[in-house]
Design a protein around this motif. Structure first.
Motif: not given
Length: 103
Positions: A48-59
């Motif tokens: 809920e409090e995560v506004p952004f995910v990048d490619s490293s976050g996906m991994g």
């Protein structure tokens, strides 16, 4: 910077993430969070409090979920905002992790 709070009810853990899920999150997740969650039977990861995910976050998310599943821990991910879920969907994360993971 990503922060987290773990609420425990027996072996059921609620992980509340706050901040961006990106390359800077790697140390927090791998060195602190994963070891803490390895004793849980069930883990819900609240985005809920995560506004952004990048490619490293996906991994990193794939690694986190897979390590828990290998440990026979039931994992769910909840409260993903529409923008972040759109990225997850575009990269087929629900198919990779299992649609049952997302709530």
């Amino acid at each position: 910077m990503l922060k987290y709070n773990v609420l425990k009810e027996g072996k059921i853990y609620q992980v509340i993430l706050t901040g961006d899920f990106d390359i800077e999150s790697t140390e927090v997740i791998n060195e602190a969070l994963i070891p803490e969650l390895m004793v849980a039977d069930k883990v819900n990861i609240n985005f809920e409090e995560v506004p952004f995910v990048d490619s490293s976050g996906m991994g990193l998310l794939i690694t986190l979920v897979n390590k828990l599943k290998e440990n026979r821990t039931k994992v769910t991910i909840s409260n993903v905002n529409d923008e972040v879920y759109g990225i997850f969907d575009l990269l087929q994360l629900p198919e990779i992790l299992g649609k049952e993971v997302f709530h």
